[in-house]
Design a protein around this motif. Structure first.
Motif, PDB file in Angstrom:
ATOM      1  N   GLY A 195       0.791  -1.227   0.000  1.00  0.00           N
ATOM      2  CA  GLY A 195       0.000   0.000   0.000  1.00  0.00           C
ATOM      3  C   GLY A 195       0.820   1.273   0.000  1.00  0.00           C
ATOM      4  O   GLY A 195       0.353   2.317  -0.468  1.00  0.00           O
ATOM      5  N   ASN A 196       2.041   1.218   0.536  1.00  0.00           N
ATOM      6  CA  ASN A 196       2.926   2.381   0.432  1.00  0.00           C
ATOM      7  C   ASN A 196       4.213   2.006  -0.298  1.00  0.00           C
ATOM      8  O   ASN A 196       5.246   2.637  -0.107  1.00  0.00           O
ATOM      9  CB  ASN A 196       3.229   2.978   1.807  1.00  0.00           C
ATOM     10  N   TYR A 197       4.122   0.933  -1.106  1.00  0.00           N
ATOM     11  CA  TYR A 197       5.229   0.494  -1.953  1.00  0.00           C
ATOM     12  C   TYR A 197       6.472   0.171  -1.133  1.00  0.00           C
ATOM     13  O   TYR A 197       7.581   0.521  -1.509  1.00  0.00           O
ATOM     14  CB  TYR A 197       5.511   1.532  -3.051  1.00  0.00           C
ATOM     15  N   TRP A 198       6.226  -0.454   0.038  1.00  0.00           N
ATOM     16  CA  TRP A 198       7.289  -0.980   0.897  1.00  0.00           C
ATOM     17  C   TRP A 198       8.227   0.130   1.407  1.00  0.00           C
ATOM     18  O   TRP A 198       9.439  -0.052   1.519  1.00  0.00           O
ATOM     19  CB  TRP A 198       8.062  -2.078   0.152  1.00  0.00           C
ATOM     20  N   SER A 199       7.619   1.271   1.740  1.00  0.00           N
ATOM     21  CA  SER A 199       8.394   2.415   2.228  1.00  0.00           C
ATOM     22  C   SER A 199       8.336   2.509   3.747  1.00  0.00           C
ATOM     23  O   SER A 199       7.409   2.016   4.384  1.00  0.00           O
ATOM     24  CB  SER A 199       7.864   3.712   1.611  1.00  0.00           C
ATOM     25  N   TYR A 200       9.307   3.185   4.322  1.00  0.00           N
ATOM     26  CA  TYR A 200       9.395   3.398   5.770  1.00  0.00           C
ATOM     27  C   TYR A 200      10.340   4.571   6.006  1.00  0.00           C
ATOM     28  O   TYR A 200      11.004   5.067   5.077  1.00  0.00           O
ATOM     29  CB  TYR A 200       9.973   2.150   6.459  1.00  0.00           C
ATOM     30  N   PRO A 229      16.169   5.529   3.004  1.00  0.00           N
ATOM     31  CA  PRO A 229      16.980   5.516   1.784  1.00  0.00           C
ATOM     32  C   PRO A 229      16.756   4.309   0.887  1.00  0.00           C
ATOM     33  O   PRO A 229      17.254   4.269  -0.234  1.00  0.00           O
ATOM     34  CB  PRO A 229      18.412   5.501   2.332  1.00  0.00           C
ATOM     35  N   ASP A 230      15.986   3.323   1.371  1.00  0.00           N
ATOM     36  CA  ASP A 230      15.763   2.106   0.607  1.00  0.00           C
ATOM     37  C   ASP A 230      14.373   1.571   0.934  1.00  0.00           C
ATOM     38  O   ASP A 230      13.661   2.148   1.756  1.00  0.00           O
ATOM     39  CB  ASP A 230      16.838   1.059   0.931  1.00  0.00           C
ATOM     40  N   ASN A 231      13.957   0.507   0.281  1.00  0.00           N
ATOM     41  CA  ASN A 231      12.662  -0.086   0.612  1.00  0.00           C
ATOM     42  C   ASN A 231      12.839  -1.149   1.699  1.00  0.00           C
ATOM     43  O   ASN A 231      13.949  -1.605   1.979  1.00  0.00           O
ATOM     44  CB  ASN A 231      11.961  -0.629  -0.632  1.00  0.00           C
ATOM     45  N   GLY A 256      17.477   0.019  -8.407  1.00  0.00           N
ATOM     46  CA  GLY A 256      17.845  -0.842  -7.291  1.00  0.00           C
ATOM     47  C   GLY A 256      16.772  -0.904  -6.227  1.00  0.00           C
ATOM     48  O   GLY A 256      15.580  -0.849  -6.513  1.00  0.00           O
ATOM     49  N   ASP A 257      17.213  -1.013  -4.970  1.00  0.00           N
ATOM     50  CA  ASP A 257      16.274  -1.159  -3.855  1.00  0.00           C
ATOM     51  C   ASP A 257      15.906   0.183  -3.244  1.00  0.00           C
ATOM     52  O   ASP A 257      15.593   0.266  -2.062  1.00  0.00           O
ATOM     53  CB  ASP A 257      16.849  -2.090  -2.785  1.00  0.00           C
ATOM     54  N   ALA A 258      15.928   1.238  -4.043  1.00  0.00           N
ATOM     55  CA  ALA A 258      15.589   2.575  -3.567  1.00  0.00           C
ATOM     56  C   ALA A 258      14.143   2.637  -3.096  1.00  0.00           C
ATOM     57  O   ALA A 258      13.316   1.779  -3.410  1.00  0.00           O
ATOM     58  CB  ALA A 258      15.812   3.602  -4.674  1.00  0.00           C
ATOM     59  N   ALA A 259      13.838   3.672  -2.308  1.00  0.00           N
ATOM     60  CA  ALA A 259      12.475   3.913  -1.850  1.00  0.00           C
ATOM     61  C   ALA A 259      11.613   4.390  -3.013  1.00  0.00           C
ATOM     62  O   ALA A 259      12.107   4.884  -4.033  1.00  0.00           O
ATOM     63  CB  ALA A 259      12.474   4.954  -0.743  1.00  0.00           C
ATOM     64  N   ALA A 260      10.298   4.264  -2.829  1.00  0.00           N
ATOM     65  CA  ALA A 260       9.359   4.681  -3.867  1.00  0.00           C
ATOM     66  C   ALA A 260       9.172   6.188  -3.921  1.00  0.00           C
ATOM     67  O   ALA A 260       8.662   6.708  -4.910  1.00  0.00           O
ATOM     68  CB  ALA A 260       8.010   4.003  -3.653  1.00  0.00           C
ATOM     69  N   PRO A 274      18.018  11.072   4.149  1.00  0.00           N
ATOM     70  CA  PRO A 274      17.832   9.979   5.110  1.00  0.00           C
ATOM     71  C   PRO A 274      19.127   9.192   5.247  1.00  0.00           C
ATOM     72  O   PRO A 274      19.779   8.867   4.255  1.00  0.00           O
ATOM     73  CB  PRO A 274      16.721   9.136   4.480  1.00  0.00           C
ATOM     74  N   THR A 275      19.478   8.871   6.480  1.00  0.00           N
ATOM     75  CA  THR A 275      20.756   8.183   6.713  1.00  0.00           C
ATOM     76  C   THR A 275      20.595   6.856   7.446  1.00  0.00           C
ATOM     77  O   THR A 275      21.562   6.122   7.609  1.00  0.00           O
ATOM     78  CB  THR A 275      21.702   9.074   7.535  1.00  0.00           C
ATOM     79  N   ARG A 276      19.377   6.526   7.926  1.00  0.00           N
ATOM     80  CA  ARG A 276      19.185   5.295   8.690  1.00  0.00           C
ATOM     81  C   ARG A 276      18.433   4.259   7.864  1.00  0.00           C
ATOM     82  O   ARG A 276      17.296   4.482   7.457  1.00  0.00           O
ATOM     83  CB  ARG A 276      18.407   5.557   9.981  1.00  0.00           C
ATOM     84  N   SER A 277      19.077   3.146   7.639  1.00  0.00           N
ATOM     85  CA  SER A 277      18.469   2.028   6.934  1.00  0.00           C
ATOM     86  C   SER A 277      18.052   0.965   7.934  1.00  0.00           C
ATOM     87  O   SER A 277      18.661   0.810   8.997  1.00  0.00           O
ATOM     88  CB  SER A 277      19.468   1.439   5.934  1.00  0.00           C
ATOM     89  N   TRP A 278      17.044   0.173   7.557  1.00  0.00           N
ATOM     90  CA  TRP A 278      16.634  -0.949   8.397  1.00  0.00           C
ATOM     91  C   TRP A 278      17.772  -1.928   8.615  1.00  0.00           C
ATOM     92  O   TRP A 278      17.785  -2.661   9.619  1.00  0.00           O
ATOM     93  CB  TRP A 278      15.441  -1.670   7.771  1.00  0.00           C
ATOM     94  N   ARG A 279      18.733  -1.915   7.732  1.00  0.00           N
ATOM     95  CA  ARG A 279      19.834  -2.877   7.829  1.00  0.00           C
ATOM     96  C   ARG A 279      20.610  -2.727   9.140  1.00  0.00           C
ATOM     97  O   ARG A 279      21.133  -3.710   9.677  1.00  0.00           O
ATOM     98  CB  ARG A 279      20.766  -2.724   6.634  1.00  0.00           C
ATOM     99  N   GLU A 280      20.712  -1.514   9.640  1.00  0.00           N
ATOM    100  CA  GLU A 280      21.365  -1.280  10.918  1.00  0.00           C
ATOM    101  C   GLU A 280      20.365  -0.960  12.022  1.00  0.00           C
ATOM    102  O   GLU A 280      20.484  -1.434  13.151  1.00  0.00           O
ATOM    103  CB  GLU A 280      22.367  -0.123  10.813  1.00  0.00           C
ATOM    104  N   ALA A 281      19.351  -0.159  11.695  1.00  0.00           N
ATOM    105  CA  ALA A 281      18.476   0.408  12.737  1.00  0.00           C
ATOM    106  C   ALA A 281      17.500  -0.599  13.321  1.00  0.00           C
ATOM    107  O   ALA A 281      17.064  -0.445  14.466  1.00  0.00           O
ATOM    108  CB  ALA A 281      17.701   1.600  12.169  1.00  0.00           C
TER     109      ALA A 281
END
Length: 291
Positions: A195-200, A229-231, A256-260, A274-281
């Motif tokens: 619904g939000n194209y996998w954004s956060y 910064p990514d989906n 790539g895996d950029a945000a929508a 944006p500097t915080r990705s789910w990969r670390e946060a």
């Protein structure tokens, strides 16, 4: 700077207050006072933001340089639609009108819900990818409509009283160490984030943008997308769109895996990225501010 923050005890507002307190003199306007006295560097006033008299009285007495209006019912489905719409739009009109009368610039919470994607009966493919702030807003729900009206209120007050109003459009806000967008149920169901194209967006990136907007030289009203910064799935967005929706818009330059959602406007005008990705946060151990 003297700053008033509405909704400063909410799940996102508390992070804003914690950041601004100290560098600025902060007063929180919220429905209830904190039981434990709250943040030691913050003043508190309890009032109903839909009551114009109390809001005008408070802002006239405080006479702030800026107002961060973050109080609202933050999502559809938990309240009757008419109550949500009335609360969000009336509070925005009351707070922004009072801010304009005292000459205080405003940063306010809007939402990617204003575009009308997430709560639509059938989520449409956007007109463009990435989605810029110029994309049409076509909400079908009361929450998204309340955010469109809130932004229109901002435009009106900015014109009438010659203040600046920045409307921040966050996507799904995540708290470090929690990140429901990385839960097993979410990751195993492609529809959960469609619904939000996998954004956060990480709450700390939201705070960074609020702070940047507070100190920027903005003329009139401007809206800014606020996404990570990514989906959330870490997969190519075009691949996700084709797998779930069967197509991508003709105007598609996302890679790539950029945000929508595009965030270039905030970078160009406010110097924010944006500097915080789910990969670390997602697994960070960060104390939630107590306010």
């Amino acid at each position: 700077m003297d700053v008033v923050v509405t909704g400063g005890r909410g799940s996102t507002g508390r992070w804003i207050v914690d950041r601004l307190a100290g560098p600025h003199d902060v007063t929180v306007l919220d429905r209830r006072l904190p039981d434990d006295g709250g943040h030691p560097a913050v003043d508190y006033r309890a009032l109903d933001l839909t009551e114009a008299g109390g809001v005008f009285d408070a802002l006239t007495a405080i006479d702030p340089d800026a107002v961060v209006h973050w109080a609202a019912i933050p999502v559809a489905g938990n309240h009757p639609g008419v109550d949500l719409f009335q609360n969000n739009t009336l509070a925005a009109h009351t707070v922004l009108s009072a801010a304009g009368r005292v000459g205080a610039d405003v940063v306010q919470a809007s939402s990617d819900g204003a575009y009308g994607f997430f709560f639509a009966e059938e989520t449409p493919v956007p007109d463009e990818l990435p989605i810029t702030e110029e994309h049409a807003c076509r909400p079908e729900d009361d929450y998204g409509l309340s955010k469109v009206v809130t932004e229109e209120i901002g435009k009106t007050i900015a014109r009438r009283d010659s203040i600046s109003v920045a409307s921040i459009r966050p996507s799904w806000i995540q708290i470090p160490g929690e990140y429901p967008c990385r839960s097993e149920d979410y990751l195993d169901d492609l529809a959960a984030g469609a619904g939000n194209y996998w954004s956060y967006v990480d709450v700390r990136d939201v705070v960074d943008l609020v702070e940047a907007a507070l100190t920027a030289d903005i003329a009139g009203h401007e809206a800014f997308n606020c996404v990570g910064p990514d989906n959330t799935l870490g997969r190519p967005l075009v691949e996700l769109m084709r797998e779930y929706y069967g197509r991508v818009p003709d105007d598609c330059t996302v890679e790539g895996d950029a945000a929508a959602y595009a965030t270039g406007k905030a970078t160009a005008m406010l110097g924010w990225e944006p500097t915080r990705s789910w990969r670390e946060a997602a697994d960070e151990d960060v104390d939630v501010p107590r306010v």
